[in-house]
Structures are given as structure tokens and as C-alpha cells.
Design a protein around this motif. Sequence first.
Motif, PDB file in Angstrom:
ATOM      1  N   HIS A 190      -9.323   0.364 -11.600  1.00 16.90           N
ATOM      2  CA  HIS A 190     -10.356   0.064 -10.614  1.00 16.90           C
ATOM      3  C   HIS A 190      -9.740  -0.336  -9.275  1.00 16.90           C
ATOM      4  CE1 HIS A 190     -13.167  -0.123 -14.066  1.00 16.90           C
ATOM      5  NE2 HIS A 190     -14.080   0.160 -13.146  1.00 16.90           N
ATOM      6  N   HIS A 191      -8.480  -0.799  -9.317  1.00 14.60           N
ATOM      7  CA  HIS A 191      -7.828  -1.251  -8.086  1.00 14.60           C
ATOM      8  C   HIS A 191      -6.331  -0.993  -8.142  1.00 14.60           C
ATOM      9  CE1 HIS A 191     -11.155  -3.284  -6.072  1.00 14.60           C
ATOM     10  NE2 HIS A 191     -11.518  -3.777  -7.239  1.00 14.60           N
ATOM     11  N   PHE A 192      -5.750  -0.891  -6.946  1.00 14.96           N
ATOM     12  CA  PHE A 192      -4.301  -0.888  -6.812  1.00 14.96           C
ATOM     13  C   PHE A 192      -3.800  -2.331  -6.786  1.00 14.96           C
ATOM     14  CE2 PHE A 192      -5.387   3.202  -4.723  1.00 14.96           C
ATOM     15  CZ  PHE A 192      -4.598   4.053  -5.493  1.00 14.96           C
ATOM     16  N   LEU A 193      -2.488  -2.488  -6.926  1.00 24.87           N
ATOM     17  CA  LEU A 193      -1.894  -3.826  -6.917  1.00 24.87           C
ATOM     18  C   LEU A 193      -2.137  -4.532  -5.582  1.00 24.87           C
ATOM     19  CD1 LEU A 193      -0.182  -5.951  -8.353  1.00 24.87           C
ATOM     20  CD2 LEU A 193       1.873  -4.794  -7.500  1.00 24.87           C
TER      21      LEU A 193
ATOM     22  N   THR B  97       0.818  -1.217   0.000  1.00 28.49           N
ATOM     23  CA  THR B  97       0.000   0.000   0.000  1.00 28.49           C
ATOM     24  C   THR B  97       0.854   1.271   0.000  1.00 28.49           C
ATOM     25  OG1 THR B  97      -0.159  -0.062   2.428  1.00 28.49           O
ATOM     26  CG2 THR B  97      -1.925  -1.127   1.177  1.00 28.49           C
ATOM     27  N   LYS B  98       2.074   1.168   0.517  1.00 29.17           N
ATOM     28  CA  LYS B  98       2.956   2.343   0.579  1.00 29.17           C
ATOM     29  C   LYS B  98       3.501   2.726  -0.796  1.00 29.17           C
ATOM     30  CE  LYS B  98       4.412   1.226   5.301  1.00 29.17           C
ATOM     31  NZ  LYS B  98       5.557   0.896   6.197  1.00 29.17           N
ATOM     32  N   THR B  99       3.554   1.753  -1.703  1.00 30.62           N
ATOM     33  CA  THR B  99       4.118   2.032  -3.032  1.00 30.62           C
ATOM     34  C   THR B  99       3.068   1.965  -4.141  1.00 30.62           C
ATOM     35  OG1 THR B  99       4.706  -0.311  -3.315  1.00 30.62           O
ATOM     36  CG2 THR B  99       6.371   1.132  -2.340  1.00 30.62           C
ATOM     37  N   ASP B 100       1.812   1.736  -3.764  1.00 27.85           N
ATOM     38  CA  ASP B 100       0.751   1.586  -4.768  1.00 27.85           C
ATOM     39  C   ASP B 100       0.642   2.783  -5.703  1.00 27.85           C
ATOM     40  OD1 ASP B 100      -0.306  -0.960  -4.541  1.00 27.85           O
ATOM     41  OD2 ASP B 100      -1.593  -0.431  -2.864  1.00 27.85           O
ATOM     42  N   HIS B 101       0.629   3.958  -5.136  1.00 24.07           N
ATOM     43  CA  HIS B 101       0.436   5.160  -5.960  1.00 24.07           C
ATOM     44  C   HIS B 101       1.602   5.357  -6.933  1.00 24.07           C
ATOM     45  CE1 HIS B 101      -3.190   6.784  -4.071  1.00 24.07           C
ATOM     46  NE2 HIS B 101      -2.711   6.319  -2.921  1.00 24.07           N
ATOM     47  N   ASN B 102       2.821   5.073  -6.484  1.00 20.95           N
ATOM     48  CA  ASN B 102       3.980   5.197  -7.379  1.00 20.95           C
ATOM     49  C   ASN B 102       3.903   4.179  -8.518  1.00 20.95           C
ATOM     50  OD1 ASN B 102       5.126   7.272  -5.891  1.00 20.95           O
ATOM     51  ND2 ASN B 102       6.251   5.855  -4.544  1.00 20.95           N
ATOM     52  N   LEU B 103       3.519   2.940  -8.191  1.00 26.26           N
ATOM     53  CA  LEU B 103       3.395   1.909  -9.217  1.00 26.26           C
ATOM     54  C   LEU B 103       2.283   2.258 -10.206  1.00 26.26           C
ATOM     55  CD1 LEU B 103       3.732  -1.316  -7.019  1.00 26.26           C
ATOM     56  CD2 LEU B 103       5.398  -0.456  -8.673  1.00 26.26           C
ATOM     57  N   GLN B 104       1.181   2.770  -9.704  1.00 26.12           N
ATOM     58  CA  GLN B 104       0.040   3.082 -10.568  1.00 26.12           C
ATOM     59  C   GLN B 104       0.357   4.238 -11.512  1.00 26.12           C
ATOM     60  OE1 GLN B 104      -2.503   1.000  -9.629  1.00 26.12           O
ATOM     61  NE2 GLN B 104      -3.801   1.449 -11.379  1.00 26.12           N
ATOM     62  N   SER B 105       1.198   5.149 -11.057  1.00 23.95           N
ATOM     63  CA  SER B 105       1.522   6.315 -11.880  1.00 23.95           C
ATOM     64  C   SER B 105       2.466   5.987 -13.031  1.00 23.95           C
ATOM     65  CB  SER B 105       2.155   7.408 -11.005  1.00 23.95           C
ATOM     66  OG  SER B 105       3.409   6.970 -10.483  1.00 23.95           O
ATOM     67  N   LYS B 106       3.001   4.759 -13.065  1.00 21.79           N
ATOM     68  CA  LYS B 106       3.923   4.369 -14.134  1.00 21.79           C
ATOM     69  C   LYS B 106       3.221   4.174 -15.469  1.00 21.79           C
ATOM     70  CE  LYS B 106       7.478   4.104 -11.303  1.00 21.79           C
ATOM     71  NZ  LYS B 106       8.599   5.075 -11.375  1.00 21.79           N
TER      72      LYS B 106
ATOM     73  N   PRO C  98      -7.987   3.848  -7.458  1.00 24.53           N
ATOM     74  CA  PRO C  98      -7.202   4.767  -8.302  1.00 24.53           C
ATOM     75  C   PRO C  98      -8.061   5.703  -9.138  1.00 24.53           C
ATOM     76  CG  PRO C  98      -6.352   2.532  -8.475  1.00 24.53           C
ATOM     77  CD  PRO C  98      -7.630   2.438  -7.711  1.00 24.53           C
ATOM     78  N   ASN C  99      -9.285   5.260  -9.505  1.00 22.31           N
ATOM     79  CA  ASN C  99     -10.155   6.108 -10.323  1.00 22.31           C
ATOM     80  C   ASN C  99     -11.002   7.071  -9.486  1.00 22.31           C
ATOM     81  OD1 ASN C  99     -12.047   4.431  -9.158  1.00 22.31           O
ATOM     82  ND2 ASN C  99     -12.653   3.427 -11.055  1.00 22.31           N
ATOM     83  N   GLY C 100     -10.779   7.079  -8.171  1.00 14.82           N
ATOM     84  CA  GLY C 100     -11.497   7.999  -7.303  1.00 14.82           C
ATOM     85  C   GLY C 100     -12.708   7.409  -6.612  1.00 14.82           C
ATOM     86  N   ASP C 101     -13.155   6.230  -7.032  1.00 13.18           N
ATOM     87  CA  ASP C 101     -14.280   5.586  -6.354  1.00 13.18           C
ATOM     88  C   ASP C 101     -13.853   5.092  -4.976  1.00 13.18           C
ATOM     89  OD1 ASP C 101     -15.858   6.070  -8.529  1.00 13.18           O
ATOM     90  OD2 ASP C 101     -15.629   4.054  -9.389  1.00 13.18           O
ATOM     91  N   SER C 102     -14.812   4.694  -4.182  1.00 19.07           N
ATOM     92  CA  SER C 102     -14.524   4.266  -2.810  1.00 19.07           C
ATOM     93  C   SER C 102     -14.529   2.748  -2.676  1.00 19.07           C
ATOM     94  CB  SER C 102     -15.554   4.866  -1.851  1.00 19.07           C
ATOM     95  OG  SER C 102     -16.864   4.438  -2.206  1.00 19.07           O
ATOM     96  N   ARG C 103     -14.111   2.272  -1.509  1.00 14.34           N
ATOM     97  CA  ARG C 103     -14.144   0.862  -1.113  1.00 14.34           C
ATOM     98  C   ARG C 103     -13.416  -0.030  -2.119  1.00 14.34           C
ATOM     99  NH1 ARG C 103     -19.125   2.876   0.485  1.00 14.34           N
ATOM    100  NH2 ARG C 103     -20.187   2.206  -1.406  1.00 14.34           N
ATOM    101  N   GLY C 104     -12.110   0.157  -2.213  1.00 16.44           N
ATOM    102  CA  GLY C 104     -11.324  -0.601  -3.183  1.00 16.44           C
ATOM    103  C   GLY C 104     -10.577  -1.793  -2.622  1.00 16.44           C
ATOM    104  N   PHE C 105     -10.400  -1.858  -1.308  1.00 18.29           N
ATOM    105  CA  PHE C 105      -9.553  -2.911  -0.713  1.00 18.29           C
ATOM    106  C   PHE C 105     -10.415  -3.897   0.073  1.00 18.29           C
ATOM    107  CE2 PHE C 105      -6.948  -4.785   2.601  1.00 18.29           C
ATOM    108  CZ  PHE C 105      -5.749  -5.046   1.966  1.00 18.29           C
TER     109      PHE C 105
END
Length: 259
Positions: free
Chosen positions: A210-213, A78-87, A160-167
Motif C-alpha cells: 500500500h505504501h513505499f518506505l 524516494t529514489k530507491t523506493d522501487h528497488n527496495l520494494q522489488s526485493k 506500489p499497488n498502482g493506486d494513487s495518492r500514496g505520500f
Amino acid sequence: MKKIIYLFIGIFSLQQFFPCLLKAEESQDQAYAERSQSGSRFFFSDLPKHLAYDMKESFWGWGGLAFLLGTGLSVGLTKTDHNLQSKFQPNDLLGSKANTVLSTAGSPYVWGGASLVVTAVGAGIHDEKLLTTGESLLETFFWTQSLSLGLKYAVGRDRPNGDSRGFPSAHTSASFGSAAVLQSMYGYKAGIPAYLFSSLVAVSRVDSYHHFLSDVLMGATLGTVIGYGTAKYHKKLHNFSLTPQISPNEYGMLFQSSF
């Protein structure tokens, strides 16, 4: 005289007809009562017991260790999700059409419906193994979606798309749970294609934003642990096993049952 004879014939026919009719009604009533009793016993006794033992088999021993390991990896990601998604941008890997198809085909609603069909067909053709597979799929579906939904509301993480309840990812937990059941029941010939499809569903959930890794990793962990545990319990319940047989001249799978 003829009228008297016809009257006696009619009375005799009624005497023969009504007992048969009463017996038929009694048979129908008895069959209905047996079905009602069997259905009540299943829903109020057998099913709760099955669901409880599913959890025991899933999270006790190696299953519990695998769940803790998968959960730890997911939380760490979860700490690196945003960096991975931005690739990459949305739909870069598979494309929007492929992601739409995989989202629909891997939907929990589809897996739930397929589980019902397998159960109904197994019961209809009196195939005990297919029926057991269907029951395992249904109970796996119940637990994966119940726990996924509970975690979604408990964690409250945005997508990642701004919706809620992803995990975690409910698509991934349903897909991997079903794959685990199929692999356990029918071996790698069914398991490998099911896991490949489940992996594509997981990738598509990340690719479509729709989801992070970490969401799909947690879903895969949850589904696999519950799927194996549920199938393991049902195989014990019905006392059959599927084991690989390898020799210098041949190889295959041995199905053993004592129904």
C-alpha cells in the motif's frame, strides 16, 4: 363549607407549585444557555486557538528541525523506493491476514474514534488528565490527517499497488501521532507499546504494497512531531508534568499538577 376549604387548599397548592415549576424551567433554561455559550466559545474561540498553538509547538524549535530531517530522509528514499520494494513480494513479511488486521486496527478512523471515546470518558468521570489526553489526541488526529491528505493531493505519488495518492501514509501519521501523545502524557509504559504497534502498522503498509518506505517514514515524522507538539501545548495549558524519578533504591514517574 368543605368545598370552600378544598378550594382554598387547591389555590394554595397551585401557588406553591407554579413558582417551583417556573424556577425549574428557569434553571433548565439557564443551564441550556450556559452549555450553549460554553460550546460556542469552545468551537469558535478555544478550538481555533488550540489548533494554532499546536502548530507552533510542533514546528518551532526542535520539532521543526526534526520535521526537516525526517522530510529530507523521506525525499531521499524516494529514489530507491522501487528497488527496495522489488526485493520482496506483497505480504512476504507478515502475511495477508496480519496485514489486514493491522490495516484495520491502525486505521485513521479507529484512532479518531478512540480519541473521541477517551475525551468523552475523561469528561464523564471528570478526570482532567484523561480529558486533556483526549483533546490532544483529537487535535493531533485533525492535524495529521489534514496535512497528510493535503500532501497526498499536492505530491500525487502512486502507490506500489498502482493506486494513487500514496505520500505520506495516513495510517502511519495517525498511529505515530497518537503514540507520541500517549508517551508524552503517560511516559514510556504507554509510549513503548504504542510505538511498537505504530511500527507494526508502518511495516504492514509497506509489506502489503500500500505504501513505499518513504511514505511511512514521512507519515511517522509528521505524526511524531505533531503529537509531541500538541501534547506539549496541552500540558502547558493545564500546567502538569510527568518526569522520571530515579534513585539507588527506587525508580518511577512523578506526576505534578496544579489544576
